[in-house]
Design a protein around this motif. Structure first.
Motif, short mmCIF file in Angstrom:
data_model
loop_
_atom_site.label_atom_id
_atom_site.label_comp_id
_atom_site.label_asym_id
_atom_site.label_seq_id
_atom_site.Cartn_x
_atom_site.Cartn_y
_atom_site.Cartn_z
N ALA A 176 0.74 -1.20 0.05
CA ALA A 176 -0.06 0.03 -0.02
C ALA A 176 0.77 1.41 0.02
O ALA A 176 0.60 2.28 -0.70
CB ALA A 176 -0.96 0.00 1.22
N MET A 177 2.07 1.20 0.80
CA MET A 177 2.92 2.29 0.66
C MET A 177 3.66 2.67 -0.71
O MET A 177 3.55 3.68 -1.12
CB MET A 177 4.15 2.20 1.79
CG MET A 177 3.83 2.14 3.00
SD MET A 177 5.26 2.10 4.20
CE MET A 177 6.27 3.09 4.12
N ALA A 178 3.68 1.63 -1.49
CA ALA A 178 4.44 1.77 -2.63
C ALA A 178 3.58 2.46 -3.59
O ALA A 178 4.03 3.22 -4.48
CB ALA A 178 4.73 0.50 -3.27
N ASP A 179 2.14 2.06 -3.58
CA ASP A 179 1.57 3.10 -4.51
C ASP A 179 0.05 3.06 -3.75
O ASP A 179 -0.93 2.53 -4.43
CB ASP A 179 1.31 2.03 -5.82
CG ASP A 179 0.54 2.96 -6.86
OD1 ASP A 179 0.28 4.13 -6.75
OD2 ASP A 179 0.40 2.31 -7.94
N PRO A 180 -0.20 3.98 -3.00
CA PRO A 180 -1.33 3.97 -2.05
C PRO A 180 -2.62 4.42 -2.97
O PRO A 180 -4.02 3.93 -2.84
CB PRO A 180 -1.41 5.23 -1.23
CG PRO A 180 -0.11 5.54 -1.32
CD PRO A 180 0.61 5.04 -2.40
N LYS A 181 -2.55 5.36 -4.25
CA LYS A 181 -3.58 5.69 -5.14
C LYS A 181 -3.89 4.55 -6.17
O LYS A 181 -5.05 4.43 -6.83
CB LYS A 181 -3.26 6.78 -5.63
CG LYS A 181 -3.60 8.03 -4.75
CD LYS A 181 -3.25 9.31 -5.42
CE LYS A 181 -3.53 10.39 -4.32
NZ LYS A 181 -3.28 11.84 -4.72
N GLY A 182 -2.79 3.69 -6.40
CA GLY A 182 -2.94 2.54 -7.29
C GLY A 182 -3.22 1.24 -6.72
O GLY A 182 -3.11 0.16 -7.38
N LEU A 183 -3.59 1.15 -5.56
CA LEU A 183 -3.83 -0.04 -4.75
C LEU A 183 -5.20 -0.65 -5.43
O LEU A 183 -6.16 0.06 -5.53
CB LEU A 183 -4.05 0.03 -3.35
CG LEU A 183 -3.80 -1.15 -2.35
CD1 LEU A 183 -2.41 -1.66 -2.48
CD2 LEU A 183 -4.19 -0.72 -0.98
N ALA A 184 -4.80 -2.00 -5.82
CA ALA A 184 -5.79 -2.71 -6.64
C ALA A 184 -7.01 -2.93 -5.64
O ALA A 184 -7.00 -2.84 -4.39
CB ALA A 184 -5.56 -4.14 -6.83
N ASN A 185 -8.47 -2.49 -6.29
CA ASN A 185 -9.67 -2.54 -5.33
C ASN A 185 -10.16 -4.22 -5.21
O ASN A 185 -10.72 -4.92 -6.29
CB ASN A 185 -10.73 -2.07 -6.20
CG ASN A 185 -11.98 -1.95 -5.54
OD1 ASN A 185 -12.11 -2.18 -4.40
ND2 ASN A 185 -13.00 -1.52 -6.22
N VAL A 186 -9.61 -4.75 -4.21
CA VAL A 186 -9.79 -6.13 -4.02
C VAL A 186 -10.68 -6.29 -2.40
O VAL A 186 -10.33 -5.47 -1.97
CB VAL A 186 -8.32 -7.05 -3.98
CG1 VAL A 186 -7.74 -6.85 -5.08
CG2 VAL A 186 -7.43 -6.44 -2.78
#
Length: 170
Positions: A120-130
């Protein structure tokens, strides 16, 4: 740290523990066929959560999401690298093999949590919607449904889908 800050953090810890304890008490009351008592315990647990969040907020311990993720990674990493390994060793030394095994399950799950937070830290806005699923036996957390728990071996029926209210009811 000021005495007030120490008090806020002590109160946060106490209220947090009361919340979890009361939810466990509610589950026991449900099993005993006492739904109104269970409801009372859940109501008190919700109130304790409100108190705990207010104490944490007043202590200035809730940051932005990046800071919160970093804090979560640090906490989980401490748990699986230091805290639980020491607890496992202590339990084994005392001949508490079942507790040592349980602590080992939890230790493995804490590492999974740390890795999920790092993702989540690496890409909080791009975190997959799972959807996240959690094992009722050991707490293993998985992205999407899981056929069996890689930590404790429980089957798919042991998993529940996380929703906004799940932590109050489990």
């Amino acid at each position: 740290m000021s005495k007030t800050q120490e008090n806020l953090m002590a109160a946060f810890a106490g209220e947090s523990q009361a919340n979890r304890k009361y939810l466990a008490y509610a589950a026991a009351a449900d099993k005993e066929g006492l739904p109104q008592v269970a409801k009372l315990f859940r109501a008190a647990a919700c109130a304790e959560t409100i108190h705990a969040h207010a104490h944490l907020r007043n202590a200035g311990k809730i940051g932005n999401t990046a800071a919160n993720l970093e804090d979560a990674v640090n906490g989980e990493t401490y748990e699986f690298t230091k805290m639980y390994p020491e607890m496992i060793a202590d339990a084994k030394a005392e001949g508490q093999d079942a507790i040592a095994k349980y602590f080992d399950f939890v230790n493995k799950v804490e590492e999974v949590h740390a890795n999920l937070y790092k993702k989540a830290m690496a890409d909080p806005k791009g975190l997959a919607n799972v959807d996240y699923y959690v094992c009722k036996v050991c707490g293993y957390t998985h992205e999407g449904p899981c056929e069996s728990c890689p930590v404790c071996g429980a089957g798919a029926a042991a998993f529940f889908k996380v929703d906004d209210s799940c932590c109050l009811n489990k």
